[in-house]
Structure formats: structure tokens, C-alpha cells
Scaffold this motif. Structure first.
Motif, PDB file in Angstrom:
ATOM      1  N   MET A 181      -5.333  19.563  32.942  1.00 32.07           N
ATOM      2  CA  MET A 181      -5.075  18.569  31.904  1.00 32.07           C
ATOM      3  C   MET A 181      -3.583  18.305  31.769  1.00 32.07           C
ATOM      4  SD  MET A 181      -6.306  16.464  29.844  1.00 32.07           S
ATOM      5  CE  MET A 181      -8.000  16.983  30.184  1.00 32.07           C
ATOM      6  N   PHE A 182      -2.776  19.354  31.924  1.00 34.42           N
ATOM      7  CA  PHE A 182      -1.315  19.189  31.870  1.00 34.42           C
ATOM      8  C   PHE A 182      -0.859  18.205  32.948  1.00 34.42           C
ATOM      9  CE2 PHE A 182       2.845  20.595  33.456  1.00 34.42           C
ATOM     10  CZ  PHE A 182       3.607  20.454  32.307  1.00 34.42           C
ATOM     11  N   LEU A 183      -1.329  18.417  34.182  1.00 32.85           N
ATOM     12  CA  LEU A 183      -0.941  17.528  35.276  1.00 32.85           C
ATOM     13  C   LEU A 183      -1.540  16.140  35.109  1.00 32.85           C
ATOM     14  CD1 LEU A 183      -1.309  20.040  38.265  1.00 32.85           C
ATOM     15  CD2 LEU A 183       0.782  19.352  37.079  1.00 32.85           C
ATOM     16  N   LEU A 188      -7.127  10.703  24.370  1.00 29.76           N
ATOM     17  CA  LEU A 188      -8.477  10.505  24.902  1.00 29.76           C
ATOM     18  C   LEU A 188      -8.716  11.306  26.175  1.00 29.76           C
ATOM     19  CD1 LEU A 188      -8.877   6.647  24.385  1.00 29.76           C
ATOM     20  CD2 LEU A 188      -9.722   8.498  22.935  1.00 29.76           C
ATOM     21  N   LEU A 189      -7.636  11.735  26.845  1.00 30.39           N
ATOM     22  CA  LEU A 189      -7.806  12.477  28.099  1.00 30.39           C
ATOM     23  C   LEU A 189      -8.496  13.824  27.893  1.00 30.39           C
ATOM     24  CD1 LEU A 189      -4.409  11.640  29.848  1.00 30.39           C
ATOM     25  CD2 LEU A 189      -6.665  10.693  30.327  1.00 30.39           C
ATOM     26  N   PRO A 190      -8.096  14.652  26.873  1.00 32.07           N
ATOM     27  CA  PRO A 190      -8.856  15.902  26.659  1.00 32.07           C
ATOM     28  C   PRO A 190     -10.305  15.645  26.297  1.00 32.07           C
ATOM     29  CG  PRO A 190      -6.749  15.978  25.520  1.00 32.07           C
ATOM     30  CD  PRO A 190      -6.927  14.572  25.985  1.00 32.07           C
ATOM     31  N   VAL A 216     -13.487  17.090  28.326  1.00 31.67           N
ATOM     32  CA  VAL A 216     -14.631  17.815  27.765  1.00 31.67           C
ATOM     33  C   VAL A 216     -15.941  17.147  28.187  1.00 31.67           C
ATOM     34  CG1 VAL A 216     -15.783  18.461  25.621  1.00 31.67           C
ATOM     35  CG2 VAL A 216     -13.306  18.705  25.823  1.00 31.67           C
ATOM     36  N   GLY A 217     -15.927  15.812  28.228  1.00 32.12           N
ATOM     37  CA  GLY A 217     -17.128  15.102  28.665  1.00 32.12           C
ATOM     38  C   GLY A 217     -17.469  15.397  30.118  1.00 32.12           C
TER      39      GLY A 217
END
Length: 304
Positions: free
Chosen positions: A36-38, A279-281, A285-286
Motif C-alpha cells: 500500500m505504501f508503494l 480510497l486506495l486502502p 481491503v476489497g
């Protein structure tokens, strides 16, 4: 002192979790945090480069330079005055600026030396102008304007700034597309990590799953139990990665703001970026939830 055996019987029985906790000790949340960081950084790079390419094109698309490469200084001066008069009379031409010869000499000084004498080197005269013609009719207008300045002086020509910076804008645009491709690969890698983690969890807790089946649990209930666990791990990793990437973006943004460069300042994040980042996290999760669900369902079907 001996412990009363009836002391603990007054407390209500609370069954422990079917799956062991220790969420933070497993590798999956931290791998997702790195992903997620990248992903957030790649998204920020893509949006900033896209914004920079658009700003670069918009800034120079309406600017033109009239170059008068006349060796005779007197004839060059007369041509410059007539061309400036022509541009001032045009309704679709905004600001007109004649670049001073001293400024041209200062730009050539690193190559020709500081002792450059303007009389020794015939420098072309440059006239910067802002063309207000709509983009759809700009090509035709440039052709008409170029013909008009050539009628004043045969060595004069009109050069749109977009011709010089178009390859650079295309390069920035291409790098932005590569950044978005990296985001897609990160999403795929996140899904692959969850698939491997789900398969490992199914193999590790195979005995627990068999006991749940014997007690009447359905496959849907088992899948829901593991899926919720995967979602919590993905949510933890996503939030950690998102927070770390946001901090890096803010620090880098402050450093870029301190750089007095038009190119660097144009590559800023658009406002919609701060809506996309959170919205990325959620999307992560989705992806983790869907990957875990499909993987566990297939694993349970194969184990029957």
C-alpha cells in the motif's frame, strides 16, 4: 495459601477465538503495508506527472517566438519594430515582449564567454508573444502569421513554444502512465499475497475446519470466519501503508515547494488526489476480501 477450587466457577465461561490472534506478528499485514505504501506513492507520482504534463502544455501552447535572424543590425532593428507593430494591431495577440540583446548574451555567456561583445556576434532578435487564438484554429493562424512576418523580413519566422516542449510533455506523460501501470501491478501483487496467505491459513487450520464441519458449520460460515480475519489484516496493513506514504508525500511536497523551478512547481498534486488516496486502502481491503473468499471457497471444494 491453598486456592479455593470453587473460586473460578463463579466466572462465566467465555470461549476463545477459533483462529489464534497475533495479527501483528504475521507477515501478511506488513507485506500489505509495504504494497500500500508503494501503491500510494506510485499513484501520487502518476497524478503529479499527469498534472505537470497538462500544465506544461497549457502554459506554452499559446506562446510563440518570432525570430529575426538578420545579420544587418539596422535592418534587424527595423524588422523588429515593424513586426511588433504588426503583432500589436492583431486582435488575437496578447502581450508582446522583445527579448533584450543583453539577456541573449547572458544566456550565451556559458558557451561563448563573459567577454562576449554583441557587435562581434550577430545575435538574432527574439520577440515573445501570446497567441489568443483557439487551439482548433491555431495551426492556420500560425501559418498566416509566419507568412506575414516573412513579408516584413525574409529571415524572420514564427516558432511556437509547443514544438520545443512537446517531446518533454510526452515524456512526462509516458512516465505517468508507467506509474499507473505500477499501481495495477501492486494491486495484482496484493491479491497474490492474500491468496497465498489464505491457502496457508486453510492448510494450518485444517483440523479446526474439520471440527467446525462436524459441528454443523457450513462452508459459507467457515469462509466468512477466515475472510473477516483477512480483511482485518488487510485493513491494518492498508492504514499503516497509507499513513506512511501520506507522510512521505507531504514532506516531499514541502521540499518541492521550496525549489524555485517552474517545471517542479507544475508537477503538483491535483485536488482530487487527496480524495483518491484514502480510497486506495479501501480498495485494497476489497481486493483482499475477494481474493480470500474465492481462494477459501476453492480450497474447501477441493478438500471435499
Amino acid at each position: 495459601m491453598a486456592r479455593n477450587p470453587l473460586e473460578g466457577m463463579s466466572r462465566p465461561y467465555r470461549p476463545g477465538p477459533l483462529l489464534p490472534q497475533g495479527r501483528l506478528t504475521g507477515p501478511m499485514p506488513w507485506v500489505i503495508a509495504i504494497m500500500m505504501f508503494l501503491t500510494v506513492l506510485a499513484t501520487a507520482a502518476g497524478l503529479a506527472l499527469n498534472q505537470g504534463a497538462r500544465a506544461l502544455v497549457d502554459e506554452v501552447s499559446g506562446r510563440v517566438t518570432v525570430q529575426v535572424a538578420e545579420a544587418d543590425p539596422q535592418a534587424r532593428g527595423q524588422a523588429v519594430r515593424r513586426i511588433v507593430g504588426l503583432l500589436d494591431q492583431a486582435d488575437d495577440v496578447g502581450t508582446v515582449h522583445v527579448v533584450p540583446e543583453s539577456e541573449l548574451a547572458a544566456q550565451l555567456a556559458p558557451w561563448l564567454g563573459n567577454d562576449l561583445k554583441l557587435a562581434d556576434v550577430p545575435l538574432p532578435a527574439l520577440i515573445d508573444a501570446e497567441l489568443l487564438t483557439p487551439e482548433s484554429a491555431r495551426t492556420e493562424r500560425l501559418a498566416v502569421l509566419d507568412k506575414a512576418v516573412k513579408e516584413i523580413n525574409a529571415h524572420a519566422r514564427v516558432e511556437p513554444h509547443g514544438d520545443y516542449l512537446s517531446p518533454l510533455a510526452q515524456l512526462v506523460w509516458s512516465i505517468g502512465l508507467v506509474a499507473f501501470a505500477v499501481v495495477a501491478l501492486m494491486a495484482f501483487a496484493t491479491g497474490a499475497v492474500v491468496v497465498l496467505a489464505a491457502r496457508g491459513a486453510h492448510a494450518t487450520h485444517r483440523g479446526t475446519i474439520d471440527i467446525m464441519h462436524m459441528l454443523g458449520a457450513t462452508d459459507a460460515q467457515v469462509v466468512r470466519l477466515f475472510q473477516r480475519r483477512m480483511m482485518l489484516d488487510a485493513l491494518f496493513g492498508g492504514v499503516v501503508g497509507y499513513a506512511a506514504a501520506t507522510l512521505v508525500i507531504i514532506l516531499v511536497g514541502r521540499s518541492m515547494a521550496a525549489v524555485a523551478s517552474d517545471l517542479m512547481s507544475s508537477a503538483s498534486l491535483p485536488g482530487i488526489a487527496w480524495i483518491i488516496f484514502p480510497l486506495l486502502p479501501v480498495a485494497g481491503v476489497g481486493v483482499a476480501s475477494l481474493s480470500a473468499r474465492l481462494t477459501l471457497r476453492r480450497a474447501l471444494e477441493r478438500s471435499l
